[in-house]
Every structure is written in structure tokens, then in C-alpha cells.
Design an enzyme around this catalytic site. Structure first.
Site, PDB file in Angstrom:
ATOM      1  N   ASP A  43       0.839  -1.189   0.000  1.00  0.00           N
ATOM      2  CA  ASP A  43       0.000   0.000   0.000  1.00  0.00           C
ATOM      3  C   ASP A  43       0.881   1.249   0.000  1.00  0.00           C
ATOM      4  O   ASP A  43       1.449   1.583   1.024  1.00  0.00           O
ATOM      5  CB  ASP A  43      -0.960  -0.012   1.194  1.00  0.00           C
ATOM      6  CG  ASP A  43      -0.247  -0.286   2.522  1.00  0.00           C
ATOM      7  OD1 ASP A  43       0.836  -0.899   2.537  1.00  0.00           O
ATOM      8  OD2 ASP A  43      -0.799   0.124   3.555  1.00  0.00           O
ATOM      9  N   GLU A  84      12.858   1.387   7.367  1.00  0.00           N
ATOM     10  CA  GLU A  84      11.963   0.344   6.852  1.00  0.00           C
ATOM     11  C   GLU A  84      12.190   0.073   5.370  1.00  0.00           C
ATOM     12  O   GLU A  84      11.911  -1.019   4.874  1.00  0.00           O
ATOM     13  CB  GLU A  84      10.491   0.726   7.066  1.00  0.00           C
ATOM     14  CG  GLU A  84      10.027   1.929   6.261  1.00  0.00           C
ATOM     15  CD  GLU A  84       8.514   2.117   6.290  1.00  0.00           C
ATOM     16  OE1 GLU A  84       7.833   1.243   6.859  1.00  0.00           O
ATOM     17  OE2 GLU A  84       8.040   3.124   5.754  1.00  0.00           O
TER      18      GLU A  84
END
Length: 365
Positions: A84, A318
Site C-alpha cells: 500500500d 523500513e
């Protein structure tokens, strides 16, 4: 029961879980096999995103409540996929307003379900449960055969997502074509008497090589061979496809070739995808010339990228840029996160796999 056996038994699915996971896989028949693909489909029909205002604004111009509900479902389904957001789900390759997640049959999702069924069969074999082993080996064989028949593209050396051409329900049964699908070919998917046409999506994403990590080059076994006879696909073709894909950047494997501003697109590179690609190349190193060297080179670049970012920021991130060494990834709908579990794990495992790499020094304060 030994402690190890107890741990394996805890990983086996309950009867209810088995029905939920694989109720959509039909039995083999005398005329061939039926297969039900899996899409990401969320049942929500209202806003589920953290950006409610933006989603409501996006839906404001749609002509009907049904169209708005479908938009919300596609957005929520993309969130459930983990990607997403990405051009992978967009009809125009650029805009969230054209999202169509529930019409995309992902190559990675279906190959991961093959791997899950294979693991359950392996656990059951170790525990001596022959019936469960045979049941899930059958599930694995049929799904692998279908992934290879329907999603593999020889020309690009990878597996592609499929696009359903009509309204997509949660599960769709598919009969394989007479030969493996190519870029120009299409076939049909059916549920009962309703047919659903599909085509391979030819865009390049790192997820196109997840079936290699899942073991789909080995192919299914016994009576569940694919229409190509041998069942598997060439690992050499996969490696050549990766090398010519345009995804191999100086400091990592790009998530996609497309710079859209979404976080699951270029120039970002995500640790789990790096790990899958490197492990895949390493696993076929004995059979494919150059695979081991490519794996080592990618690992070296990724470790260097992580180390440079850690030295300059004092954090693991991340995601990272695959184009600029030491630059954290960006884009998407939230501020980039630091920490970070999978980044730490991938770096540590690559340092273990390739011990000549250097771990990052502590940052100066």
C-alpha cells in the site's frame, strides 16, 4: 510426543482453517484439473484507510454508491496485500483513483499459498499423518501447476500478475490453457457457469520473482504436472529475466520500474524483497552459472546501503533508495519509519550468509 513434534503439530491447520484456506481448490478430474486463483479481497465497503479524508475526497466524484464501495474495497484490499500503495494495483499505472486490487491475481500471493501447502505437507509427513500429507501435497501440486501455466512468461523470464477482465469475486476457478500463457495470450477463468477472461500484466515488479523463492521452478509432482510436461520452469530463465528486468539498481533491487511517488514503487527497495531475491539466487547457484556471484553482489550492495544510512542517521529504516547509497526510502502516505524489524533481520542474515561483509559501526554523537 517429542518437543520438536509438538511444535510441528502446533503448526498444522485445524479442520476449519483447512476449509478456509483451500476450500476453493477443486479436485483433479479425468479431463485435467480445476484451479481457483486467489486475489486480495477485503470485505469492507467503507473507508478503512488512516487517511479517511483523502479517501472520501477520492470517492466524491464517483457516480454511484456502489462505485464508492468498490473503491474503498480496492483500497482496503491493497492495504491487506502489504503493498500500500503501488502502481501494481492502478489501471493507469499512476493514480490511486484507478485502483483495481480485487481484479488482480497476484503471482506472489498464489506462489506463497503453494509454499504454505507444501510446508503443511512436510510437517504432516514428519508427524506420520499420511492423509493430511497427501491432501496438502495435492493442494500444493495443483497450485504450483497453475501458477506456472498461467503466470509464467518465457519472454520476460518471470511470473506476472493476472488481470481479470470482468467483475472479480473472491475466488475464481481456472482451467489451464493448452499451453503456458504468453504475453499475447489470454484464456478464461470460470466459476460455475460464469466465465472470466484474464490477461498477464507485463509490468516489472520485484514480486514477479517471489515464485522462484517459493520453489515454483521445481514444479508440481506426479499426476499434477503442468501443461509443459515437466511441471517446473527454468531457473536459468528466471535469472536471465531478473538481469534484464531493469530492476537491478546500484544499491538494491527496485520494487518496480515506475516512479509514481508511491512507496511500493521506484526508487524504493524493501528489505524482504532483497532477501527473497538473494536467497533465490543462492538456492539455484549450483545449477545456474553466475547466480552465486549475482547474489553476493546484491548482498554487498545492500549491506553497504544499510551501513551508510546507519552511519549518517543512527537508524535502520523500513525501506531504502536503490539509487542513492545511504538514503532512506520515501513516498507513500506516512512519514518513513525507523527501527526496523525486517531491516535488522535481513541485514543480520546477509552478514551471516556473507561473513566477509562489514557490519556498520556505531554512529558518532
Amino acid at each position: 510426543m517429542l518437543k520438536e513434534d509438538f511444535s510441528l503439530a502446533a503448526g498444522l491447520p485445524s479442520e476449519e482453517a483447512k476449509q478456509q484456506l483451500y476450500q476453493d481448490i477443486a479436485s483433479a478430474t479425468e479431463s485435467g484439473w480445476d484451479f481457483s486463483s486467489r486475489c486480495f479481497v477485503c470485505c469492507l465497503k467503507t473507508v478503512a484507510s488512516v487517511l479517511c479524508r483523502e479517501d472520501f475526497s477520492l470517492a466524491a466524484g464517483l457516480p454511484s454508491e456502489e462505485a464508492k464501495q468498490q473503491l474503498y474495497r480496492d483500497i482496503a484490499s491493497a492495504a491487506e496485500s502489504g503493498w500500500d500503495f503501488s502502481s501494481r494495483w492502478f489501471a493507469d499505472g499512476q493514480s490511486l483513483s484507478t485502483i483495481r486490487t480485487t481484479k488482480v491475481v497476484p503471482a506472489d500471493l498464489n506462489s506463497l499459498l503453494f509454499l504454505l501447502a507444501s510446508d503443511i505437507a512436510s510437517f504432516a509427513h514428519t508427524l506420520g499423518d499420511t492423509a493430511l500429507k497427501n491432501e496438502f501435497q495435492g493442494h500444493a501440486n495443483r497450485r504450483c501447476a497453475a501458477v506456472n501455466d498461467l503466470m509464467w512468461c518465457e519472454a520476460s523470464g518471470c511470473w506476472h500478475d493476472l488481470l481479470l477482465q470482468s467483475s472479480a469475486p473472491e475466488t475464481l476457478e481456472a482451467k489451464p490453457p493448452a499451453k503456458r500463457a504468453t504475453a499475447a495470450e489470454s484464456s478464461s477463468m470460470s466459476e460455475s457457469s460464469t466465465s472470466y477472461s484474464y490477461q498477464q500484466l507485463q509490468q516489472m515488479y520485484a514480486s514477479n520473482w517471489v515464485p522462484l523463492w517459493c520453489g515454483c521452478t521445481r514444479g508440481p509432482s506426479d499426476q499434477y504436472q503442468s501443461s509443459q510436461g515437466g511441471g517446473g520452469v527454468s531457473a536459468s530463465a528466471c535469472v536471465r529475466g531478473l538481469q534484464s528486468s531493469g530492476l537491478l539498481a546500484p544499491w538494491g533491487v527496485l520494487t518496480s520500474k515506475y516512479d509514481t511517488g508511491q512507496q511500493w514503487d521506484a526508487p524504493n527497495a524493501w528489505p524482504p524483497l532483497q532477501h527473497m531475491v538473494i536467497e533465490s539466487l543462492s538456492s539455484c547457484a549450483d545449477d545456474v552459472t553466475g547466480a552465486a556471484e549475482l547474489a553476493a553482489s546484491l548482498a554487498q550492495c545492500w549491506v553497504a546501503n544499510n551501513c551508510a544510512a546507519y552511519r549518517s542517521t543512527g537508524h535502520m529504516h523500513e525501506k531504502y533508495s536503490a539509487l542513492e547509497c545511504g538514503k532512506a526510502g520515501d513516498g507513500g502516505e506516512y512519514a518513513p519509519q525507523v527501527g526496523f524489524g525486517w531491516s535488522n533481520g535481513v541485514l543480520l542474515d546477509l552478514l551471516k550468509m556473507y561473513p566477509d561483509q562489514k557490519a556498520p559501526p556505531l554512529p558518532e554523537h
